[in-house]
Design a protein around this motif. Structure first.
Motif, PDB file in Angstrom:
ATOM      1  N   ARG A 382      -9.548  10.895  24.532  1.00  0.00           N
ATOM      2  CA  ARG A 382      -8.932  12.396  24.221  1.00  0.00           C
ATOM      3  C   ARG A 382      -8.884  13.055  25.673  1.00  0.00           C
ATOM      4  O   ARG A 382      -8.192  13.770  26.194  1.00  0.00           O
ATOM      5  N   LEU A 448       3.029  12.228  24.782  1.00  0.00           N
ATOM      6  CA  LEU A 448       2.192  11.925  23.500  1.00  0.00           C
ATOM      7  C   LEU A 448       2.998  10.567  22.831  1.00  0.00           C
ATOM      8  O   LEU A 448       2.100  10.186  22.406  1.00  0.00           O
ATOM      9  N   CYS A 451       0.610   8.088  24.115  1.00  0.00           N
ATOM     10  CA  CYS A 451      -0.781   8.299  23.393  1.00  0.00           C
ATOM     11  C   CYS A 451      -0.607   7.511  22.013  1.00  0.00           C
ATOM     12  O   CYS A 451      -1.640   6.977  21.584  1.00  0.00           O
ATOM     13  N   TYR A 452       0.374   7.881  21.218  1.00  0.00           N
ATOM     14  CA  TYR A 452       0.454   7.202  19.901  1.00  0.00           C
ATOM     15  C   TYR A 452       0.585   5.720  19.942  1.00  0.00           C
ATOM     16  O   TYR A 452      -0.201   5.191  19.099  1.00  0.00           O
ATOM     17  N   PRO A 462       5.666   9.066  15.350  1.00  0.00           N
ATOM     18  CA  PRO A 462       6.531   9.489  16.306  1.00  0.00           C
ATOM     19  C   PRO A 462       8.154   9.280  16.009  1.00  0.00           C
ATOM     20  O   PRO A 462       8.810  10.220  16.323  1.00  0.00           O
ATOM     21  N   LEU A 504       4.750  16.151  17.187  1.00  0.00           N
ATOM     22  CA  LEU A 504       3.802  15.201  17.830  1.00  0.00           C
ATOM     23  C   LEU A 504       2.298  15.756  18.197  1.00  0.00           C
ATOM     24  O   LEU A 504       1.357  15.235  18.112  1.00  0.00           O
ATOM     25  N   LEU A 505       2.495  16.821  18.716  1.00  0.00           N
ATOM     26  CA  LEU A 505       1.290  17.826  19.135  1.00  0.00           C
ATOM     27  C   LEU A 505       0.407  18.026  17.912  1.00  0.00           C
ATOM     28  O   LEU A 505      -0.913  17.762  18.024  1.00  0.00           O
ATOM     29  N   ALA A 508      -1.179  14.701  16.429  1.00  0.00           N
ATOM     30  CA  ALA A 508      -2.075  13.745  17.231  1.00  0.00           C
ATOM     31  C   ALA A 508      -3.701  13.758  16.742  1.00  0.00           C
ATOM     32  O   ALA A 508      -4.248  13.133  16.981  1.00  0.00           O
ATOM     33  N   ARG A 509      -4.199  15.030  16.518  1.00  0.00           N
ATOM     34  CA  ARG A 509      -5.095  15.256  16.049  1.00  0.00           C
ATOM     35  C   ARG A 509      -5.850  14.189  14.840  1.00  0.00           C
ATOM     36  O   ARG A 509      -7.129  14.052  14.602  1.00  0.00           O
ATOM     37  N   GLN A 511      -4.611  11.285  14.634  1.00  0.00           N
ATOM     38  CA  GLN A 511      -4.403   9.828  15.055  1.00  0.00           C
ATOM     39  C   GLN A 511      -5.314   9.187  15.708  1.00  0.00           C
ATOM     40  O   GLN A 511      -6.524   9.754  15.892  1.00  0.00           O
TER      41      GLN A 511
END
Length: 654
Positions: A382, A448, A451-452, A462, A504-505, A508-509, A511
């Motif tokens: 993170r 991102l 990140c995924y 995504p 996506l933002l 993200a929390r 995932q």
């Protein structure tokens, strides 16, 4: 297959497994291989990552400059008319193929597959077992022939179906016959791109970044040279032939390095003991070999095939959906007056340069995030992701503000010569300013997505978010093209990619990487505010300057200064974390066996206070400017040292 215990220790991978070329070598003692629940893993030092990022950035910059030179040659000799529009419709094939076969899907699938094969090679056979064939070569033998046959068949279908493809992509094109000829030439690059993407993924997994970073230099050299040599007899078809020639050069520039890597280990390694037990030969703990997107050998049965397709499908669908934005733009622009597709293309190529630069850091750190998640440390992942997002946002916002402030001067400086006249400059500059509004969204989507897809199993979210953004682009573009022409299509592109970035933002929390969405969103909003002020200041200062080069330089300097001044002085500006200093060799050795250390005995309260004070005195000279600014106020906790990741948005600067 034996299971891996959770107490597996650390062992070193020999240098034959990771052999970067000259100029990008790991530091002695700085890059080590650690074994975890998933086998041996390559853990490069901070210095190696910085050098890899520098080499990648330098060659990317050279490729971008050559790309601009390529566009300048096209603009000078063919202008922004029907002939260039026909070539750009054919250009859709290599644009689509490069996204699938080089940049996104191929890399996200093959890099983990080669990493697992290298881990198996480094682990070797367990005591008493017969050594197996080299897993890296086995992976190449299993995947490359199938890839070549499949992609060659696709290329042949594209060549044969070029007329139908042109009618589908641009039904209102003034000269479809010319577009068909160019499409048949560019369709041959599909096979070359597949081989180039395969080589790039394999080399990056081996720790070799020089040759993969040079592919777009070779690509643009091939296009420029072929266009200049064959322009007179063949016209714009020479540029299409140059695409095919440049794609072949992309393979040739990487083939020698890949052959050296594959010949580096002629025999399987002997079994090697590691701390707390041997490493298993499977790529995933407690799972079959076919658990990954690409197996290291023949797929076991239909169930394994379906599982492999299920792992690959989210990545491929995401890449296809993202690249489909270009298809929608070309489709909506084809009924517009001649030159609209060219204006969109030139504006997009220039406007996306800041995004390309901003994503270099995210590209290099992508393997680090994946390995951090595999090691079970989502908090460290993170911190790195949030830092990368902020640094990328700073770079892209400064670039976007400069593009908006000095768009006419930039287009005049780059393209206004020959067949590209002042009217084309004005139209391209207007479209480019609208495109720049979506650059922050483009950067966030690119960062991102990595990140995924760093998680063990790719996710469908995504692709779903990209589908929502694509729908917004199509609906808004259909209406915008009728009202504002090419500028309306560019605005729809910016809207759609911003919708995808927000989705996506927000997701993200939940995932694998638990990003603090509220804090990061506030930081990005404040940086965007700084970009807006910088854009206005740059436009006011560049407007009275007549020479285009001087005007662009003035805009860039004013934008950078105002942006940094806003971030430094405004109390609500977010903390911009700096790049960490590479850890010293002694410190790395001291911290590496931390997991096997026994817990230290409890200390008395007074002794801990003295120790805390001495630590603060020792580390205070190395704190960041933000940390020193906050020391006057009573903090809730000690600020982090520089060689750790600085927290984001800890509070206002006093």
């Amino acid at each position: 297959m034996s299971a891996v215990t959770k107490d597996s220790g650390a062992g070193k991978t020999p240098e034959a497994d990771v052999k970067p070329e000259a100029g990008v070598k790991p530091e002695a003692g700085g890059a080590s291989a650690r074994t975890s629940r998933r086998g041996a893993a390559w853990a490069p030092s901070g210095g190696f990552l910085m050098r890899a990022a520098f080499v990648t950035a330098a060659l990317t910059a050279v490729g971008a400059v050559l790309g601009l030179l390529r566009d300048q040659i096209l603009a000078r000799y063919f202008g922004a008319g029907a002939e260039t529009d026909a070539f750009l419709v054919a250009w859709t094939v290599p644009e689509f193929a490069s996204t699938l076969l080089i940049e996104d899907a191929m890399a996200l699938i093959l890099v983990p597959a080669f990493a697992r094969a290298l881990a198996r090679r480094g682990a070797g056979a367990e005591p008493g077992e017969t050594p197996l064939a080299d897993p890296v070569r086995a992976l190449v033998r299993h995947t490359m022939p199938r890839l070549v046959v499949t992609v060659a068949a696709v290329a042949a279908l594209l060549v044969a179906g070029a007329p139908e493809l042109v009618d589908l992509l641009a039904p209102g094109l003034p000269d479809p016959a010319l577009a068909v000829d160019c499409t048949r030439l560019t369709a041959t690059c599909v096979l070359s791109f597949a081989l180039a993407g395969y080589c790039s993924a394999a080399l990056r997994a081996h720790g070799s970044f020089l040759a993969p970073a040079a592919i777009y230099v070779a690509y643009n050299v091939g296009i420029i040279g072929t266009t200049l040599v064959l322009r007179e007899p063949f016209g714009v078809r020479a540029a299409a032939a140059g695409v095919a020639a440049g794609a072949v050069l992309m393979v040739l520039v990487q083939a020698p390095s890949l052959v050296r890597e594959l010949r580096g280990r002629s025999t399987p390694p002997a079994s090697r003991p590691v701390a707390d037990g041997p490493v298993t030969d499977g790529p995933v703990a407690d799972g079959p070999v076919t658990d990954g997107p690409v197996a290291n050998g023949p797929v076991a049965g239909d169930g394994g095939t379906l599982l492999a397709l299920g792992m690959i499908a989210p990545v491929v669908v995401f890449a296809l959906t993202r690249q489909s934005q270009t298809l929608i733009e070309r489709f909506l622009a084809s009924p517009l007056p001649a030159g609209a597709i060219s204006h969109l293309n030139y504006a997009q190529k220039v406007a996306q340069l800041p995004m390309t630069v901003s994503l270099i850091l995210c590209t290099v750190s992508f393997p680090v995030v994946a390995r951090t998640l595999a090691a079970g440390d989502p908090e460290a992942a993170r911190r790195r992701v949030e830092r990368d997002l902020l640094l990328a946002a700073v770079v892209v916002l400064v670039g976007a503000s400069t593009v908006i402030a000095a768009a006419p001067q930039i287009v005049e400086l780059l393209f206004q010569r020959g067949a590209f006249d002042a009217a084309d400059t004005a139209a391209t500059a207007g479209v480019m300013r609208v495109y720049a509004l979506g650059l922050l969204g483009q950067t966030m989507v690119g960062a991102l997505a990595r990140c995924y897809f760093s998680a063990a199993r790719p996710l469908w979210y995504p692709a779903a978010a990209m589908g929502c953004g694509l729908s917004a682009t199509a609906v808004a573009g259909a209406a915008g093209a009728q009202l504002w022409g090419a500028a309306g299509i560019a605005g729809a592109n910016a809207l759609g990619i911003t919708v995808t970035a927000v989705m996506l933002l927000c997701g993200a929390r939940r995932q694998a990487v638990p990003i603090d969405v509220r804090r990061l969103g506030e930081g990005l909003l404040r940086l965007a505010t700084a970009g807006a002020w910088a854009t206005g200041a740059g436009w006011l200062c560049a407007r009275p300057v007549t020479p285009p080069l001087l005007a662009a330089a003035v805009a860039a300097l004013v934008v950078t200064g105002v942006f940094l001044l806003f971030v430094a002085c405004v109390a609500t500006a977010p903390d911009i974390p700096l790049l960490p200093r590479p850890r010293s060799r002694s410190r790395s050795r001291a911290e590496s066996p931390r997991t096997s250390r026994s817990p230290s005995p409890p200390r008395s309260r007074s002794r801990s206070r003295v120790a805390r004070g001495s630590r603060t005195a020792r580390t205070s000279p190395r704190r960041t400017l933000h940390a020193r600014a906050r020391r006057a106020a009573p903090p809730a906790a000690d600020p982090a040292p520089v060689d750790r990741d600085v927290p984001l948005g800890r509070g206002p600067i006093r």
